[in-house]
Design a protein around this motif. Structure first.
Motif, PDB file in Angstrom:
ATOM      1  N   SER A 281       0.362   2.171   5.758  1.00 26.45           N
ATOM      2  CA  SER A 281       0.239   0.713   5.826  1.00 26.45           C
ATOM      3  C   SER A 281      -0.316   0.147   4.519  1.00 26.45           C
ATOM      4  N   THR A 282       0.355  -0.874   4.001  1.00 21.38           N
ATOM      5  CA  THR A 282      -0.103  -1.545   2.776  1.00 21.38           C
ATOM      6  C   THR A 282      -0.612  -2.951   3.058  1.00 21.38           C
ATOM      7  N   GLY A 283      -0.281  -3.496   4.221  1.00 22.14           N
ATOM      8  CA  GLY A 283      -0.656  -4.866   4.546  1.00 22.14           C
ATOM      9  C   GLY A 283       0.264  -5.904   3.933  1.00 22.14           C
ATOM     10  N   ILE A 284       1.232  -5.478   3.130  1.00 20.18           N
ATOM     11  CA  ILE A 284       2.137  -6.406   2.451  1.00 20.18           C
ATOM     12  C   ILE A 284       3.191  -6.914   3.439  1.00 20.18           C
ATOM     13  N   THR A 285       3.332  -8.225   3.528  1.00 22.00           N
ATOM     14  CA  THR A 285       4.307  -8.820   4.448  1.00 22.00           C
ATOM     15  C   THR A 285       5.336  -9.702   3.747  1.00 22.00           C
ATOM     16  N   MET A 286       5.085 -10.037   2.469  1.00 25.47           N
ATOM     17  CA  MET A 286       5.986 -10.932   1.742  1.00 25.47           C
ATOM     18  C   MET A 286       6.748 -10.187   0.645  1.00 25.47           C
ATOM     19  N   PRO A 287       8.075 -10.349   0.582  1.00 22.40           N
ATOM     20  CA  PRO A 287       8.824  -9.825  -0.560  1.00 22.40           C
ATOM     21  C   PRO A 287       8.288 -10.453  -1.850  1.00 22.40           C
TER      22      PRO A 287
END
Length: 424
Positions: A281-287
């Motif tokens: 998991s990186t927590g990144i949700t936006m391209p």
């Protein structure tokens, strides 16, 4: 009228051509030299990018290329070599890298990207697939005022073309990505873009086409194309001879090699790109594109992908550890606290993008063979432009009005290029 059609190449472009051609009732066969489980169609960033309206051949790229040529880990790396095809391509690239070419290309790139985005949505809504597709837009994050100004200038051009673009402060970016600690000054936000998971879509499309009766011949490189007068009559693979009424050349970078067998000049160079997949998991949700490093970050189904670089070094799949490490370093520089696992770096993969000299794809017929349609040269927009290209190819073969004008995408637009001033 139902036709027998052979598609040479089973990447995203070839599969989308098959999708629309079988919809029109044609009998379709796909031939590929691989098993269609790897390559650029599987390792790309998965972006659908109406925002990317500037072609690769733009003012300043020659200077950047010469500067970055000394740095094998730079975002855009050209490996100099004394090969006739490479030198001719470079000469054409230099002639195309003008403000005039950019101005002429912008509306065409925008239109075909928007068409493709809507066609992806149509596919998703058809009920035939269950693939990942989200429209969350795209962040162009920057760390320096100079880069921020350059990205905002791009954004203003996009606004002039009718796209919705915002210039965001770091705090505004934080509202979009509340769980991320960015090391940035700000970002340009493009509302128009969407993203997918290529490794989710490609197997689904292959399975669907097989269910619809599309024949696949994989691991069969093409050794020859047989023609008589103004028609191709058959392709010779390593295992068989295949005849058809119509032929589609969508073999990516290898298209130029096959085109030579037909005496067609199709300038292409392989632009190698790399990807690192992180399953933790990186927590990144936006391209997000990390502007200075030219690294694309995509939250995909089950992992986060970090992709980037454009390496013009010929057709090969050698992994350059320096370039892979540069992607990881850039990600860790922009995202405070992010650590790319060593096993993810060790499992990096690459793909070859087919790059035309002017940054526009080749889509259309040729003057020499009435039953040949070419669809290649999409560079970094291959994934984005797959459905639109497939739809346009099906319309050309079906002799229907095309969904958009094809001016600028002509297959033989470099046919009369004069190389007398080029010393090889």
């Amino acid at each position: 009228m139902k036709k027998e059609i052979i598609i040479i190449g089973g990447g995203i472009i070839g599969l989308c051509c098959a999708y629309y051609l079988q919809q029109d009732g044609h009998q379709v066969t796909i031939v590929d030299k691989s098993d269609i489980s790897s390559g650029a169609s599987f390792v790309n960033a998965g972006y659908i990018t109406p925002s990317h309206i500037i072609p690769l051949a733009a003012p300043g790229m020659i200077t950047k290329g010469l500067k970055w040529m000394l740095n094998s880990s730079s975002p855009f790396y050209i490996k100099p070599r004394l090969e006739a095809d490479f030198l001719k391509w470079s000469w054409l690239f230099k002639k195309s890298a003008t403000a005039k070419n950019v101005a002429r290309s912008i509306p065409k790139i925008k239109e075909i990207n928007l068409l493709s985005r809507e066609l992806y949505v149509d596919m998703q809504n058809s009920g035939d697939f269950d693939f990942h597709l989200e429209r969350k837009g795209l962040l162009m994050c920057y760390q320096t005022d100079k880069e921020g100004e350059a990205e905002w200038n791009m954004g203003k051009l996009a606004i002039e073309e009718g796209l919705h673009v915002e210039n965001l402060t770091k705090s505004a970016v934080k509202k979009l990505e509340p769980n991320i600690d960015f090391n940035i000054k700000g970002a340009i936000y493009f509302d128009s873009d969407a993203h997918m998971t290529p490794t989710n879509f490609m197997p689904q499309m292959i399975a669907f086409l097989k269910q619809k009766g599309v024949q696949f011949y994989t691991n069969e490189p093409i050794s020859d194309l047989q023609y008589e007068k103004e028609k191709i009559v058959a392709v010779q693979t390593s295992k068989r001879t295949l005849k058809a009424d119509e032929f589609v050349l969508s073999a990516g970078t290898w298209s130029s090699i096959l085109a030579k067998k037909l005496r067609i000049q199709l300038p292409l160079q392989a632009g190698k790109g790399y990807r690192i997949d992180v399953t933790e998991s990186t927590g990144i949700t936006m391209p997000t594109i990390l502007a200075e490093a030219k690294v694309a970050v995509t939250p995909m189904q089950g992992f986060t992908r970090f992709a980037g670089t454009m390496e013009l070094g010929g057709i090969n799949h050698k992994i350059n550890p320096k370039r892979v490490k540069a992607i990881a370093n850039a990600a860790e520089t922009f995202y405070n606290g992010l650590k790319i696992p060593e096993n993810s770096i060790a499992n990096a993969a690459c793909g070859l993008r087919p790059c035309s000299p002017d940054g526009l794809p080749y889509i259309g017929k040729t003057q020499y063979y009435q039953n040949l349609t070419v669809a290649t040269g999409h560079a970094m927009m291959g994934w984005s432009l797959g459905p639109a290209t497939g739809k346009l190819v099906s319309e050309l073969i079906g002799v229907k009005p095309t969904s958009m004008k094809l001016e600028g995408f002509e297959v033989e637009r470099f046919r009369f290029a004069q190389f007398k001033d080029l010393k090889i």
